[in-house]
Design a protein around this motif. Sequence first.
Motif, short mmCIF file in Angstrom:
data_model
loop_
_atom_site.label_atom_id
_atom_site.label_comp_id
_atom_site.label_asym_id
_atom_site.label_seq_id
_atom_site.Cartn_x
_atom_site.Cartn_y
_atom_site.Cartn_z
N TYR A 145 1.12 -1.33 0.09
CA TYR A 145 -0.08 -0.30 0.04
C TYR A 145 0.76 1.28 0.07
N ARG A 146 0.63 2.16 -1.18
CA ARG A 146 1.14 3.51 -0.87
C ARG A 146 0.52 4.56 -0.80
N CYS A 147 0.92 5.98 -0.28
CA CYS A 147 0.26 7.13 0.50
C CYS A 147 -0.65 7.49 -1.30
N SER A 148 -1.28 7.79 -0.79
CA SER A 148 -2.10 7.77 -2.35
C SER A 148 -2.08 9.61 -2.40
N ASN A 149 -1.22 10.50 -1.89
CA ASN A 149 -0.79 11.86 -2.30
C ASN A 149 0.96 11.91 -2.76
N CYS A 150 1.53 11.12 -2.02
CA CYS A 150 2.69 10.97 -2.79
C CYS A 150 3.25 9.93 -2.95
N ARG A 151 3.13 9.29 -3.05
CA ARG A 151 3.26 7.25 -3.78
C ARG A 151 4.53 7.12 -2.60
N VAL A 174 6.38 5.60 7.85
CA VAL A 174 5.84 7.29 8.75
C VAL A 174 6.16 7.52 9.88
N VAL A 175 5.76 7.96 10.56
CA VAL A 175 6.23 9.11 12.00
C VAL A 175 5.20 9.46 12.60
N LEU A 176 4.98 9.47 14.10
CA LEU A 176 4.07 9.16 14.90
C LEU A 176 3.94 10.46 15.29
N GLY A 177 2.91 11.32 15.56
CA GLY A 177 2.95 11.89 16.53
C GLY A 177 2.51 11.95 18.02
N SER A 232 6.05 9.36 6.34
CA SER A 232 7.05 11.29 6.58
C SER A 232 7.47 11.72 5.18
N LYS A 233 7.21 11.68 3.70
CA LYS A 233 7.09 12.28 2.50
C LYS A 233 6.52 13.65 2.77
N CYS A 234 5.29 13.39 2.67
CA CYS A 234 4.30 14.49 2.85
C CYS A 234 3.67 15.07 3.56
N ASN A 235 3.71 14.32 4.67
CA ASN A 235 3.34 14.49 6.59
C ASN A 235 1.79 14.84 5.99
N GLU A 236 1.35 13.99 5.22
CA GLU A 236 -0.13 13.67 5.17
C GLU A 236 -0.61 12.62 6.47
N ARG A 237 -1.89 12.98 7.14
CA ARG A 237 -2.28 12.11 8.46
C ARG A 237 -3.13 10.96 7.70
N LEU A 238 -2.23 10.06 8.17
CA LEU A 238 -3.05 8.75 7.59
C LEU A 238 -4.65 7.70 8.50
N GLY A 239 -4.02 8.26 9.70
CA GLY A 239 -4.41 6.96 10.44
C GLY A 239 -4.01 7.58 11.88
N TRP A 240 -3.44 6.24 12.34
CA TRP A 240 -3.41 6.68 14.35
C TRP A 240 -2.56 4.73 14.17
N LYS A 241 -1.64 4.87 15.67
CA LYS A 241 -1.49 3.79 15.95
C LYS A 241 -2.17 3.21 17.61
#
Length: 104
Positions: free
Chosen positions: A9-15, A45-48, A68-77
Motif C-alpha cells: 500500500y502506498r500514500c495516495s498523495n505522494c506514492r 511513517v512518523v508518529l505524532g 514521512s514524505k508528504c506529512n499527510e495524516r494517514l490514521g493512528w497507531k
Amino acid sequence: MESGGNPLYRCSNCRNPLALVEDLLSKNFIAKSGKAYMFRHAMNVVLGPKYDTQMITGRYTVADVFCSKCNERLGWKYVQSYDMKNRYKEGTFILEELKMFQQY
C-alpha cells in the motif's frame, strides 16, 4: 524502503510505500474518512504525540500516523488499550482507505 516486489500500500498523495499487503490484519475498521485497515507494521511513517481517546470499542492511548514524505495524516497507531479484550490492537496501525492505494 521498497518492498522487493511484494504487493504493498502506498500514500495516495505522494506514492510513498506505507505497508506490505502481507502485514494487513483486517479491513473492518472505521475512521473519520470512512473505511480503514489494520496493519501489523507500517513503514515510512512518523508518529505524532500520544494521547488518550474514547472510541466506539473503548478507551485507548493512540498516536496519529503521518506519511514521512508528504506529512499527510494517514490514521493512528494503537499504543495502549484500557480494556483487556482490545489488547490485541496494541502496537498495530490503522490506515485510512482513502489515504492509500494498493500496488502489485
